[in-house]
Design an enzyme around this catalytic site. Sequence first.
Site, PDB file in Angstrom:
ATOM      1  N   SER A   1      12.194  63.583  49.526  1.00 54.45           N
ATOM      2  CA  SER A   1      12.827  64.376  48.481  1.00 54.45           C
ATOM      3  C   SER A   1      12.560  63.763  47.106  1.00 54.45           C
ATOM      4  O   SER A   1      12.360  64.485  46.115  1.00 54.45           O
ATOM      5  CB  SER A   1      14.338  64.460  48.719  1.00 54.45           C
ATOM      6  OG  SER A   1      14.640  65.405  49.718  1.00 54.45           O
TER       7      SER A   1
ATOM      8  N   LYS B   1      22.098  54.322  51.106  1.00 56.54           N
ATOM      9  CA  LYS B   1      20.780  54.652  51.639  1.00 56.54           C
ATOM     10  C   LYS B   1      19.711  54.606  50.545  1.00 56.54           C
ATOM     11  O   LYS B   1      18.641  54.025  50.723  1.00 56.54           O
ATOM     12  CB  LYS B   1      20.839  56.037  52.274  1.00 56.54           C
ATOM     13  CG  LYS B   1      19.630  56.448  53.079  1.00 56.54           C
ATOM     14  CD  LYS B   1      19.802  57.860  53.617  1.00 56.54           C
ATOM     15  CE  LYS B   1      21.072  58.031  54.404  1.00 56.54           C
ATOM     16  NZ  LYS B   1      21.213  59.382  54.979  1.00 56.54           N
TER      17      LYS B   1
ATOM     18  N   LYS C   1      26.887  64.566  48.153  1.00 59.45           N
ATOM     19  CA  LYS C   1      26.853  65.401  49.352  1.00 59.45           C
ATOM     20  C   LYS C   1      27.651  66.662  49.092  1.00 59.45           C
ATOM     21  O   LYS C   1      28.625  66.653  48.332  1.00 59.45           O
ATOM     22  CB  LYS C   1      27.465  64.670  50.560  1.00 59.45           C
ATOM     23  CG  LYS C   1      26.912  65.136  51.890  1.00 59.45           C
ATOM     24  CD  LYS C   1      25.480  64.616  52.090  1.00 59.45           C
ATOM     25  CE  LYS C   1      24.958  64.925  53.471  1.00 59.45           C
ATOM     26  NZ  LYS C   1      23.636  64.314  53.693  1.00 59.45           N
TER      27      LYS C   1
ATOM     28  N   LYS D   1      22.091  62.391  44.400  1.00 62.28           N
ATOM     29  CA  LYS D   1      21.208  63.085  45.352  1.00 62.28           C
ATOM     30  C   LYS D   1      21.880  63.139  46.709  1.00 62.28           C
ATOM     31  O   LYS D   1      22.461  62.160  47.167  1.00 62.28           O
ATOM     32  CB  LYS D   1      19.874  62.317  45.473  1.00 62.28           C
ATOM     33  CG  LYS D   1      18.826  63.034  46.302  1.00 62.28           C
ATOM     34  CD  LYS D   1      18.100  64.049  45.459  1.00 62.28           C
ATOM     35  CE  LYS D   1      17.062  64.827  46.242  1.00 62.28           C
ATOM     36  NZ  LYS D   1      17.655  65.815  47.147  1.00 62.28           N
TER      37      LYS D   1
ATOM     38  N   HIS E   1      27.492  57.032  40.171  1.00 65.18           N
ATOM     39  CA  HIS E   1      26.626  57.385  39.048  1.00 65.18           C
ATOM     40  C   HIS E   1      25.949  56.141  38.476  1.00 65.18           C
ATOM     41  O   HIS E   1      25.553  56.132  37.308  1.00 65.18           O
ATOM     42  CB  HIS E   1      27.437  58.102  37.963  1.00 65.18           C
ATOM     43  CG  HIS E   1      27.981  59.423  38.399  1.00 65.18           C
ATOM     44  ND1 HIS E   1      29.237  59.557  38.965  1.00 65.18           N
ATOM     45  CD2 HIS E   1      27.445  60.661  38.385  1.00 65.18           C
ATOM     46  CE1 HIS E   1      29.457  60.833  39.252  1.00 65.18           C
ATOM     47  NE2 HIS E   1      28.388  61.524  38.914  1.00 65.18           N
ATOM     48  N   HIS E   2      25.817  55.084  39.288  1.00 61.40           N
ATOM     49  CA  HIS E   2      25.122  53.889  38.782  1.00 61.40           C
ATOM     50  C   HIS E   2      23.667  54.216  38.485  1.00 61.40           C
ATOM     51  O   HIS E   2      23.031  53.553  37.670  1.00 61.40           O
ATOM     52  CB  HIS E   2      25.233  52.731  39.782  1.00 61.40           C
ATOM     53  CG  HIS E   2      24.356  52.859  40.986  1.00 61.40           C
ATOM     54  ND1 HIS E   2      24.627  53.755  42.007  1.00 61.40           N
ATOM     55  CD2 HIS E   2      23.210  52.211  41.343  1.00 61.40           C
ATOM     56  CE1 HIS E   2      23.687  53.644  42.937  1.00 61.40           C
ATOM     57  NE2 HIS E   2      22.821  52.722  42.557  1.00 61.40           N
TER      58      HIS E   2
END
Length: 473
Positions: free
Chosen positions: A363, A94, A106, A70, A64-65
């Site tokens: 995205s 990524k 994920k 996503k 959560h930095h």
Amino acid sequence: MTSPISFVAQVNAFFDRAAEHSDHDRTLLAQIRRCNSLYYMSFPLRRDNGEIEVIEAWRAEHSHHKTPTKGGFRYSDAACADEVMALAALMTYKCAIVNVPFGGAKGAVKINRRSYSVGELERITRRYTYELTQKNFIGPGIDVPAPDYGTGMREMAWMYDTYKALSDEKLDAYACVTGKPLAQGGVRGRTEATGRGVFFGIREALSIEDDMQRLGLSTGIEGKTVVVQGFGNVGSHAARYLVEGGAKLIAVAEYDGAIHDPDGIDIDRLQAYRKENRGGVSGYPDARALDHTTDALTLPCDILIPAALEAAIHEGNVGDVQAKIVAEAANGPLTAAASQALFERGVLVIPDTFLNAGGVVVSYFEWVKNLAHVRFGRLQKRWESQTHRALLEAIETMSDSRFDRAMFERFIQGPGERDLVDAGLEDTMATAYQAVRELKMQHGGADIDLRTAAFMHAIDKIVVTYENMGIFP
């Protein structure tokens, strides 16, 4: 045989190798490495025949930095907590590498989608979304799922519709998921984005003369032989763009077999055959069938693209790999030991943490579009077209000559959404590759591989975020 080491352990082994070259605080590095949140759920499904089945599912939020987190959500009968956490971690790194402002996440539902009807899949997807909504694991500023293995635009439409019905977030609800149909806030170019990004990344790697000389290859795509393992959305699009660029596709492996033709495989013919055979390649008449699906991984070629699931290349078969470049289009297709073995042999491994980031890049564009409530290109397309027209007409007047009319019309076209998305993806992939390679060269070039450099690049970016937050002064 595949490695008995868990997928999370494989990802952490890559991280630890990069951390050895880092001077950052060890406690901070330990925090970056950990998965912050994991939500396990189970819920009942009434099958079409009236029977009740219990479905298992997960959603992991690794970091959560940056928010929102996503990452894709998949249907896979091999899904487990270890896999979901590992894939969420890869998403964190990524996003940092390609400079997209998300933390990694994920999700997975443990089913084989081929075993369920469309109605059953809809009920599963909507219930999964309900569970995420109840636990605050989905939302435009919280966690934004996307398509992954076994899912697509249809599932994203179901997720969006369910979230919108349950949430008070009405204005920006479109941005709760990406990879949606255009009519529901999707963006042009998203379907092929990951494969397109793989193409851009490989093309950038092939443009560097020093690196190609060490491999005994010429620069550029022209004439390169390509083998693709996994001919789904990512592998097929990557192969198509490479062939259009002048490469030769000599082998394809799928779940039901593998085919080989040293003279080149016609992609259009193969795709037409796959549509008639549930996505398989077995029995394709215009190429030789290989004895085993995995035999494609060990064929002599310039570029091997593993685009299926993780650990395709491991300690048991890495010694037989004959490719000069291994381009990781899938998540985690090489184990840590296999990746190191290829590096020591001089094979160029283009890592997944960079190469398959095209999906999250586009995205991100879709998410921004949904929050802005305006289509890319809508504001400037007409103005740029008129500006180009005025410029060309002035040139014609001054030169007392006329352009070919077809060429004239092409020149004056302003950029549409697809043009802008494609240009943004191309620039992102090229810039990220050069940044990773530059970091590799700064640390001795031959002493570390591109994967280690990519992880180092991600770590540096994440640490800066934490420092700016004042958490670790």
